[in-house]
Design a protein around this motif. Structure first.
Motif, PDB file in Angstrom:
ATOM      1  N   UNK A 105      57.231  44.392  47.818  1.00  0.00           N
ATOM      2  CA  UNK A 105      58.233  44.831  46.855  1.00  0.00           C
ATOM      3  C   UNK A 105      59.577  44.761  47.579  1.00  0.00           C
ATOM      4  N   UNK A 106      60.507  43.997  47.009  1.00  0.00           N
ATOM      5  CA  UNK A 106      61.791  43.762  47.671  1.00  0.00           C
ATOM      6  C   UNK A 106      62.856  43.474  46.620  1.00  0.00           C
ATOM      7  N   UNK A 107      64.118  43.488  47.018  1.00  0.00           N
ATOM      8  CA  UNK A 107      65.171  43.083  46.078  1.00  0.00           C
ATOM      9  C   UNK A 107      64.917  41.667  45.571  1.00  0.00           C
ATOM     10  N   UNK A 108      65.143  41.471  44.277  1.00  0.00           N
ATOM     11  CA  UNK A 108      64.920  40.162  43.655  1.00  0.00           C
ATOM     12  C   UNK A 108      66.163  39.304  43.837  1.00  0.00           C
ATOM     13  N   UNK A 109      66.020  38.207  44.534  1.00  0.00           N
ATOM     14  CA  UNK A 109      67.141  37.320  44.794  1.00  0.00           C
ATOM     15  C   UNK A 109      67.631  36.681  43.488  1.00  0.00           C
ATOM     16  N   UNK A 110      68.938  36.736  43.264  1.00  0.00           N
ATOM     17  CA  UNK A 110      69.542  36.049  42.127  1.00  0.00           C
ATOM     18  C   UNK A 110      69.308  36.689  40.780  1.00  0.00           C
ATOM     19  N   UNK A 111      68.809  37.915  40.734  1.00  0.00           N
ATOM     20  CA  UNK A 111      68.483  38.564  39.464  1.00  0.00           C
ATOM     21  C   UNK A 111      69.399  39.742  39.142  1.00  0.00           C
ATOM     22  N   UNK A 112      70.465  39.909  39.896  1.00  0.00           N
ATOM     23  CA  UNK A 112      71.387  40.999  39.624  1.00  0.00           C
ATOM     24  C   UNK A 112      71.105  42.216  40.475  1.00  0.00           C
ATOM     25  N   UNK A 113      72.127  43.023  40.639  1.00  0.00           N
ATOM     26  CA  UNK A 113      72.025  44.207  41.487  1.00  0.00           C
ATOM     27  C   UNK A 113      70.974  45.180  40.959  1.00  0.00           C
ATOM     28  N   UNK A 114      70.139  45.656  41.860  1.00  0.00           N
ATOM     29  CA  UNK A 114      69.116  46.637  41.517  1.00  0.00           C
ATOM     30  C   UNK A 114      67.796  46.036  41.062  1.00  0.00           C
ATOM     31  N   UNK A 115      67.761  44.748  40.747  1.00  0.00           N
ATOM     32  CA  UNK A 115      66.510  44.108  40.319  1.00  0.00           C
ATOM     33  C   UNK A 115      65.563  44.003  41.511  1.00  0.00           C
ATOM     34  N   UNK A 116      64.305  44.278  41.255  1.00  0.00           N
ATOM     35  CA  UNK A 116      63.285  44.229  42.301  1.00  0.00           C
ATOM     36  C   UNK A 116      62.188  43.253  41.907  1.00  0.00           C
ATOM     37  N   UNK A 117      61.549  42.679  42.922  1.00  0.00           N
ATOM     38  CA  UNK A 117      60.409  41.796  42.712  1.00  0.00           C
ATOM     39  C   UNK A 117      59.173  42.451  43.319  1.00  0.00           C
ATOM     40  N   UNK A 118      58.079  42.385  42.591  1.00  0.00           N
ATOM     41  CA  UNK A 118      56.766  42.845  43.042  1.00  0.00           C
ATOM     42  C   UNK A 118      55.925  41.584  43.182  1.00  0.00           C
ATOM     43  N   UNK A 119      55.773  41.118  44.420  1.00  0.00           N
ATOM     44  CA  UNK A 119      55.130  39.827  44.680  1.00  0.00           C
ATOM     45  C   UNK A 119      53.795  40.016  45.392  1.00  0.00           C
ATOM     46  N   UNK A 120      52.734  39.573  44.742  1.00  0.00           N
ATOM     47  CA  UNK A 120      51.421  39.551  45.377  1.00  0.00           C
ATOM     48  C   UNK A 120      51.242  38.176  45.992  1.00  0.00           C
ATOM     49  N   UNK A 121      51.071  38.151  47.306  1.00  0.00           N
ATOM     50  CA  UNK A 121      50.900  36.890  48.028  1.00  0.00           C
ATOM     51  C   UNK A 121      49.423  36.584  48.224  1.00  0.00           C
ATOM     52  N   UNK A 122      49.100  35.336  48.063  1.00  0.00           N
ATOM     53  CA  UNK A 122      47.741  34.833  48.199  1.00  0.00           C
ATOM     54  C   UNK A 122      47.691  33.715  49.226  1.00  0.00           C
TER      55      UNK A 122
END
Length: 132
Positions: A65-82
């Motif tokens: 879970x990290x800041x979402x690049x290019x999606x605006x301030x405060x947007x976060x990404x929840x990325x499950x890596x495989x």
């Protein structure tokens, strides 16, 4: 929160990253989950669409879970890596303009980078899968 999946594919101590058309930053192959899809189904679809290869036996590596690049301030990404076994040689397909393999330092040298990928690369370096 933007929920996505990402493929962690390492060759010769370098991580596979891709760049979409009209974008500057490199990301992991993968993307958003479609309605009704499982995370695994989304990964298999995205790998086929973006890399032009089939993947088999996806296994969850880690969730970030990290800041979402290019999606605006405060947007976060929840990325499950495989991780997964790829059948064939990855090549740019669909929306992908370019793919490359990078070490952690090579990735950080790019002008535009995604915060979540920094965390992935730090973990891969710590486990000796990717070169610093």
């Amino acid at each position: 929160m933007i929920t996505v999946v990402g493929l962690v594919h390492v060759e010769a101590g370098r991580l596979l990253v891709v760049r979409s058309r009209n974008k500057k930053a490199f990301y992991l192959p993968g993307g958003k989950i479609e309605p009704g899809e499982s995370l695994e189904e989304a990964l298999l679809r995205e790998v086929s669409e973006e890399l032009g290869v089939d993947a088999a036996r996806p296994e969850v590596l880690k969730r970030y879970v990290a800041p979402a690049y290019g999606e605006g301030e405060g947007a976060m990404v929840d990325m499950t890596c495989f991780t997964a076994q790829l059948k064939g040689t990855p090549r740019p397909a669909g929306e992908i303009a370019e793919l490359t393999y990078v070490t952690r330092d090579e990735y950080r040298a790019h002008a535009e980078t995604a915060p979540a990928i920094h965390e992935v690369l730090d973990d891969l370096v710590a486990s000796s899968r990717v070169r610093p």
